[in-house]
Design a protein around this motif. Sequence first.
Motif, mmCIF file in Angstrom:
data_model
loop_
_atom_site.group_PDB
_atom_site.id
_atom_site.type_symbol
_atom_site.label_atom_id
_atom_site.label_comp_id
_atom_site.label_asym_id
_atom_site.label_seq_id
_atom_site.Cartn_x
_atom_site.Cartn_y
_atom_site.Cartn_z
ATOM 1 N N LEU A 44 62.594 46.251 40.062
ATOM 2 C CA LEU A 44 63.644 45.529 39.357
ATOM 3 C C LEU A 44 63.124 44.187 38.855
ATOM 4 O O LEU A 44 62.403 43.479 39.557
ATOM 5 N N PHE A 90 71.243 46.860 36.607
ATOM 6 C CA PHE A 90 71.985 46.738 37.857
ATOM 7 C C PHE A 90 72.641 45.369 37.956
ATOM 8 O O PHE A 90 71.996 44.341 37.733
ATOM 9 N N GLY A 107 75.323 47.374 42.322
ATOM 10 C CA GLY A 107 76.073 48.470 41.747
ATOM 11 C C GLY A 107 75.182 49.699 41.616
ATOM 12 O O GLY A 107 73.988 49.654 41.941
ATOM 13 N N TYR B 35 64.263 47.192 50.637
ATOM 14 C CA TYR B 35 65.409 47.942 50.140
ATOM 15 C C TYR B 35 65.064 49.425 50.067
ATOM 16 O O TYR B 35 63.921 49.800 49.822
ATOM 17 N N GLN B 37 66.156 52.681 47.746
ATOM 18 C CA GLN B 37 66.877 53.079 46.539
ATOM 19 C C GLN B 37 66.813 54.593 46.396
ATOM 20 O O GLN B 37 65.784 55.163 46.033
ATOM 21 N N GLY B 40 69.701 57.659 41.646
ATOM 22 C CA GLY B 40 71.059 57.570 41.115
ATOM 23 C C GLY B 40 71.911 56.485 41.751
ATOM 24 O O GLY B 40 73.096 56.352 41.427
ATOM 25 N N GLN B 41 71.317 55.724 42.671
ATOM 26 C CA GLN B 41 72.061 54.659 43.338
ATOM 27 C C GLN B 41 71.346 53.322 43.170
ATOM 28 O O GLN B 41 70.164 53.268 42.802
ATOM 29 N N GLY B 42 72.087 52.258 43.460
ATOM 30 C CA GLY B 42 71.474 50.948 43.490
ATOM 31 C C GLY B 42 70.730 50.730 44.798
ATOM 32 O O GLY B 42 70.945 51.451 45.775
ATOM 33 N N PRO B 43 69.823 49.763 44.827
ATOM 34 C CA PRO B 43 69.097 49.473 46.069
ATOM 35 C C PRO B 43 70.043 49.061 47.194
ATOM 36 O O PRO B 43 71.054 48.391 46.947
ATOM 37 N N LEU B 45 69.939 47.139 50.956
ATOM 38 C CA LEU B 45 69.097 46.339 51.839
ATOM 39 C C LEU B 45 68.924 47.015 53.189
ATOM 40 O O LEU B 45 69.894 47.433 53.815
ATOM 41 N N LEU B 91 61.701 49.557 48.042
ATOM 42 C CA LEU B 91 61.391 48.349 47.291
ATOM 43 C C LEU B 91 61.230 47.173 48.229
ATOM 44 O O LEU B 91 62.031 46.994 49.154
ATOM 45 N N PHE B 108 61.027 41.517 42.799
ATOM 46 C CA PHE B 108 60.783 42.842 43.350
ATOM 47 C C PHE B 108 59.384 43.351 43.030
ATOM 48 O O PHE B 108 58.843 43.098 41.948
#
Lengths: 116, 117
Positions: A44, A90, A107, B35, B37, B40-43, B45, B91, B108
């Motif tokens: 990211l 994101f 998100g 993280y 991930q 299809g999803q966000g990271p 923690l 990540l 990141f």
Amino acid sequence: AQSVAQPEDQVNVAEGNPLTVKCTYSVSGNPYLFWYVQYPNRGLQFLLKYITGDNLVKGSYGFEAEFNKSQTSFHLKKPSALVSDSALYFCAVRALAAGSARQLTFGSGTQLTVLP
Amino acid sequence: EAGVAQSPRYKIIEKRQSVAFWCNPISGHATLYWYQQILGQGPKLLIQFQNNGVVDDSQLPKDRFSAERLKGVDSTLKIQPAKLEDSAVYLCASSPPGQGVRMETQYFGPGTRLLVL
């Protein structure tokens, strides 16, 4: 608990047109808000953040975002889209009051495709 | 300024095997994050370190995941034994020390893509 909603999985826009990627959040107290972009097979990259102050935040690559406290939104915008803006975006939030535990909640991401 | 480094970039293992990931944060960054991930999803923690101390590991599945940050610089994340649902990109991120808005930005690394068969 804090949460972020990105209601659109996919946004398509023609090159040169304005783009908007939507984000709404839920957090106790005041929020820190962020936008990150992810290109394929890369981590990211930070775009911009709202911590305090001006509701309109300007970031990298011509992107900006407007913090709207009453609507709990932080939509990402760009006046004129480029094909190279195509990526996964994101939105993330954390509560100001969380102190040193700076856990970001992300998100699920919005895939932006800019069509030539 | 060099970015956050991670290795390996890709790893394929069978379930019940163990695996370790390595992260080297940006020089001088006191805070380090891991993280997970899922596609299809966000990271999400897993763990946050401040120097070599753990600040937040509330979402780390401690029965199989462990992490350490010896000497407050490099960090390793280990999974033992791995399950199919651990397939994800891991990540690493770091943020600068001090107080104020500067320390809020997380930088990141490229991530390690893990596939558990």
